[in-house]
Design a protein around this motif. Sequence first.
Motif, PDB file in Angstrom:
ATOM      1  N   ALA A  61       0.812  -1.218   0.000  1.00 55.10           N
ATOM      2  CA  ALA A  61       0.000   0.000   0.000  1.00 55.10           C
ATOM      3  C   ALA A  61       0.845   1.268   0.000  1.00 55.10           C
ATOM      4  N   HIS A  62       2.112   1.161   0.333  1.00 53.39           N
ATOM      5  CA  HIS A  62       3.007   2.313   0.413  1.00 53.39           C
ATOM      6  C   HIS A  62       3.369   2.808  -0.987  1.00 53.39           C
ATOM      7  N   GLU A  63       3.350   4.101  -1.197  1.00 55.35           N
ATOM      8  CA  GLU A  63       3.734   4.702  -2.479  1.00 55.35           C
ATOM      9  C   GLU A  63       5.171   5.211  -2.369  1.00 55.35           C
ATOM     10  N   HIS A  64       6.085   4.640  -3.143  1.00 57.19           N
ATOM     11  CA  HIS A  64       7.474   5.086  -3.123  1.00 57.19           C
ATOM     12  C   HIS A  64       7.635   6.347  -3.963  1.00 57.19           C
ATOM     13  N   GLY A  75       1.409  -0.525 -12.435  1.00 58.33           N
ATOM     14  CA  GLY A  75       0.450  -0.228 -11.370  1.00 58.33           C
ATOM     15  C   GLY A  75       0.678  -0.961 -10.066  1.00 58.33           C
ATOM     16  N   HIS A  76       1.773  -1.694  -9.948  1.00 59.18           N
ATOM     17  CA  HIS A  76       2.122  -2.358  -8.687  1.00 59.18           C
ATOM     18  C   HIS A  76       3.640  -2.275  -8.505  1.00 59.18           C
ATOM     19  N   TYR A  77       4.150  -2.836  -7.417  1.00 57.37           N
ATOM     20  CA  TYR A  77       5.592  -2.885  -7.200  1.00 57.37           C
ATOM     21  C   TYR A  77       6.074  -4.316  -7.344  1.00 57.37           C
TER      22      TYR A  77
END
Length: 98
Positions: free
Chosen positions: A61-64, A93-95
């Motif tokens: 959920a964290h946005e880098h 859209g994901h990491y």
Amino acid sequence: MTTLHHEHATHTHAHGADCGHRAVPHGDHVDYAHDGHLHREHAGHWDECEPAGHAAHEGHAHEHGADCGHEAVPHGDHVDYVHDGHRHAAHDGHYDDH
């Protein structure tokens, strides 16, 4: 996730604590950011440290970004972020977990 074994045959620089390249803890070893890629020591030589395949980091959920508090490591055409002992890279859209 396994790592591809691509020997960096012409690498004469010895990475270490005072070599001037960013050290990135990665599982049971340390990668060194050098010229837009990552090197790891292996069996007396240096490998290009690249993941084999695609491993999405589920539930991240964290946005880098520039002010996220995680170390940014330039890597090829993108930036990885060191998070919980591994690298995250934005992808579709994901990491991805590197």
